[in-house]
Motif scaffolding. Structure first.
Motif, PDB file in Angstrom:
ATOM      1  N   ALA A  44       0.828  -1.207   0.000  1.00 44.37           N
ATOM      2  CA  ALA A  44       0.000   0.000   0.000  1.00 44.37           C
ATOM      3  C   ALA A  44       0.860   1.253   0.000  1.00 44.37           C
ATOM      4  CB  ALA A  44      -0.935  -0.009   1.206  1.00 44.37           C
ATOM      5  N   GLN A  45       1.869   1.291   0.858  1.00 53.50           N
ATOM      6  CA  GLN A  45       2.725   2.472   0.919  1.00 53.50           C
ATOM      7  C   GLN A  45       3.536   2.627  -0.358  1.00 53.50           C
ATOM      8  OE1 GLN A  45       5.762   2.620   3.987  1.00 53.50           O
ATOM      9  NE2 GLN A  45       6.804   4.257   2.882  1.00 53.50           N
ATOM     10  N   ASN A  46       4.096   1.529  -0.849  1.00 47.44           N
ATOM     11  CA  ASN A  46       4.911   1.601  -2.063  1.00 47.44           C
ATOM     12  C   ASN A  46       4.083   2.082  -3.252  1.00 47.44           C
ATOM     13  OD1 ASN A  46       6.537  -1.527  -1.137  1.00 47.44           O
ATOM     14  ND2 ASN A  46       6.944   0.541  -0.415  1.00 47.44           N
ATOM     15  N   MET A  47       2.866   1.577  -3.379  1.00 48.48           N
ATOM     16  CA  MET A  47       1.982   2.029  -4.457  1.00 48.48           C
ATOM     17  C   MET A  47       1.651   3.506  -4.299  1.00 48.48           C
ATOM     18  SD  MET A  47       0.918   0.039  -6.962  1.00 48.48           S
ATOM     19  CE  MET A  47      -0.765   0.549  -7.327  1.00 48.48           C
ATOM     20  N   ALA A  48       1.315   3.915  -3.075  1.00 53.78           N
ATOM     21  CA  ALA A  48       0.958   5.308  -2.832  1.00 53.78           C
ATOM     22  C   ALA A  48       2.115   6.235  -3.178  1.00 53.78           C
ATOM     23  CB  ALA A  48       0.544   5.496  -1.371  1.00 53.78           C
ATOM     24  N   THR A  49       3.324   5.834  -2.820  1.00 55.43           N
ATOM     25  CA  THR A  49       4.491   6.664  -3.115  1.00 55.43           C
ATOM     26  C   THR A  49       4.653   6.863  -4.610  1.00 55.43           C
ATOM     27  OG1 THR A  49       5.627   5.902  -1.120  1.00 55.43           O
ATOM     28  CG2 THR A  49       6.994   6.837  -2.863  1.00 55.43           C
ATOM     29  N   GLU A  50       4.561   5.787  -5.384  1.00 57.13           N
ATOM     30  CA  GLU A  50       4.724   5.894  -6.832  1.00 57.13           C
ATOM     31  C   GLU A  50       3.577   6.658  -7.478  1.00 57.13           C
ATOM     32  OE1 GLU A  50       7.247   5.134  -8.735  1.00 57.13           O
ATOM     33  OE2 GLU A  50       8.450   4.323  -7.111  1.00 57.13           O
ATOM     34  N   ILE A  51       2.355   6.475  -6.978  1.00 60.96           N
ATOM     35  CA  ILE A  51       1.209   7.209  -7.514  1.00 60.96           C
ATOM     36  C   ILE A  51       1.379   8.707  -7.272  1.00 60.96           C
ATOM     37  CG2 ILE A  51      -1.261   7.649  -7.179  1.00 60.96           C
ATOM     38  CD1 ILE A  51      -1.560   4.619  -6.615  1.00 60.96           C
ATOM     39  N   ILE A  52       1.703   9.080  -6.062  1.00 66.95           N
ATOM     40  CA  ILE A  52       1.828  10.493  -5.705  1.00 66.95           C
ATOM     41  C   ILE A  52       2.954  11.153  -6.485  1.00 66.95           C
ATOM     42  CG2 ILE A  52       2.446  12.085  -3.840  1.00 66.95           C
ATOM     43  CD1 ILE A  52       1.013  10.042  -1.935  1.00 66.95           C
ATOM     44  N   ALA A  53       4.129  10.517  -6.504  1.00 65.29           N
ATOM     45  CA  ALA A  53       5.284  11.118  -7.181  1.00 65.29           C
ATOM     46  C   ALA A  53       5.024  11.283  -8.675  1.00 65.29           C
ATOM     47  CB  ALA A  53       6.536  10.273  -6.942  1.00 65.29           C
ATOM     48  N   THR A  54       4.422  10.270  -9.297  1.00 63.51           N
ATOM     49  CA  THR A  54       4.165  10.351 -10.737  1.00 63.51           C
ATOM     50  C   THR A  54       3.080  11.365 -11.043  1.00 63.51           C
ATOM     51  OG1 THR A  54       4.730   8.005 -10.886  1.00 63.51           O
ATOM     52  CG2 THR A  54       3.726   9.015 -12.818  1.00 63.51           C
ATOM     53  N   ALA A  55       2.084  11.456 -10.186  1.00 63.64           N
ATOM     54  CA  ALA A  55       1.044  12.456 -10.393  1.00 63.64           C
ATOM     55  C   ALA A  55       1.625  13.866 -10.385  1.00 63.64           C
ATOM     56  CB  ALA A  55      -0.041  12.320  -9.321  1.00 63.64           C
TER      57      ALA A  55
END
Length: 263
Positions: free
Chosen positions: A156-167
């Motif tokens: 969950a955290q790893n996905m959130a990090t990549e989603i936020i940074a790419t957004a």
């Protein structure tokens, strides 16, 4: 622009991006490298300059997407034809594999010295000798030269990090007017985006290594699996879907937010 322009620009540009970005990771990681242990600051600026160089080279041909997430964001925004998306993504993936192979060629001696060092072999196997592939860890000792991995493995955290940074990356591209001609990054946009990449690495790169680019992670991971590296360990395929799915989700969110808030 023609299909040949897209293929040529994205393949060459992404290859240069990965050559220079993976190159700084190799320089900092591998034994017998003059830049070994130079640290995270060197890596983040190295990747920023890698984006700058790859994008300047490819911009006249393909608009310098170099990233399936950027291509997706531009398609949602309307600057890129949906029919061109598969060609962009395929070219980017091919370029990423080529770039990773060029990193291996450039640092071939350092890879061999690092992976045959008794200390590295012991850390991999618990004894002197070849890696037991059945018992090899999920991530090999030089996988970080090729692809990203989390410091704390939490889906969950790893996905959130990549989603936020790419957004943040894709929204920055869309709102800076970099795709005003419908062809991707302009000249000033290339420089601005490079600084955004450095900022993302410094601010948000700590948890996962900030892939923010599915091709940047998947292409070199494939190269790691295929290259004849001694004692290289595993390619961590169990994690590999996160730096692909996360950036694509982040790009879709950024594209949607752009259309709602800025159009």
């Amino acid at each position: 622009m023609s299909s040949l322009d897209i293929f040529t620009g994205e393949t060459i540009g992404t290859a240069v991006l990965i050559l220079l970005g993976g190159g700084v990771c190799a320089a900092v990681t591998l034994k017998s490298s003059k830049a070994r242990n130079a640290g995270w600051l060197a890596i983040t600026f190295g990747w920023g300059f890698a984006v700058l160089t790859g994008a300047y080279i490819s911009a006249p041909l393909s608009g310098a997407h170099l990233n399936p997430a950027v291509t997706l964001g531009l398609a949602i925004e309307g600057g890129t034809e949906w029919s061109d998306v598969p060609l962009y993504v395929g070219s980017q993936l091919l370029g990423a594999v080529i770039g990773a192979a060029l990193v291996w060629v450039t640092y071939m001696g350092q890879f061999h010295a690092h992976l045959t060092d008794p200390e590295i072999v012991r850390a991999q196997t618990g004894h002197e000798g070849m890696v037991d592939k059945a018992a090899a860890p999920a991530a090999g000792p030089v996988l970080g030269v090729f692809s990203t991995g989390p410091e704390i493995r939490n889906v969950a955290q790893n996905m959130a990090t990549e989603i936020i940074a790419t957004a943040v990356l894709v929204l920055a591209i869309l709102t800076q007017g970099l795709n005003g001609d419908g062809d991707g990054l302009g000249v000033l946009g290339v420089m601005a985006t490079s600084f955004v990449v450095v900022g993302l690495g410094l601010s948000l790169g700590g948890p996962t290594g900030y892939a923010i680019n599915p091709a940047r992670d998947l292409g070199p991971r494939i190269a790691h699996a295929l290259l004849p590296l001694p004692n290289k360990g595993g390619s961590d395929w169990g994690y590999a879907w996160i730096p692909v799915a996360g950036p694509l989700i982040g790009a879709a969110l950024a594209g949607g937010l752009y259309k709602i808030a800025f159009v």
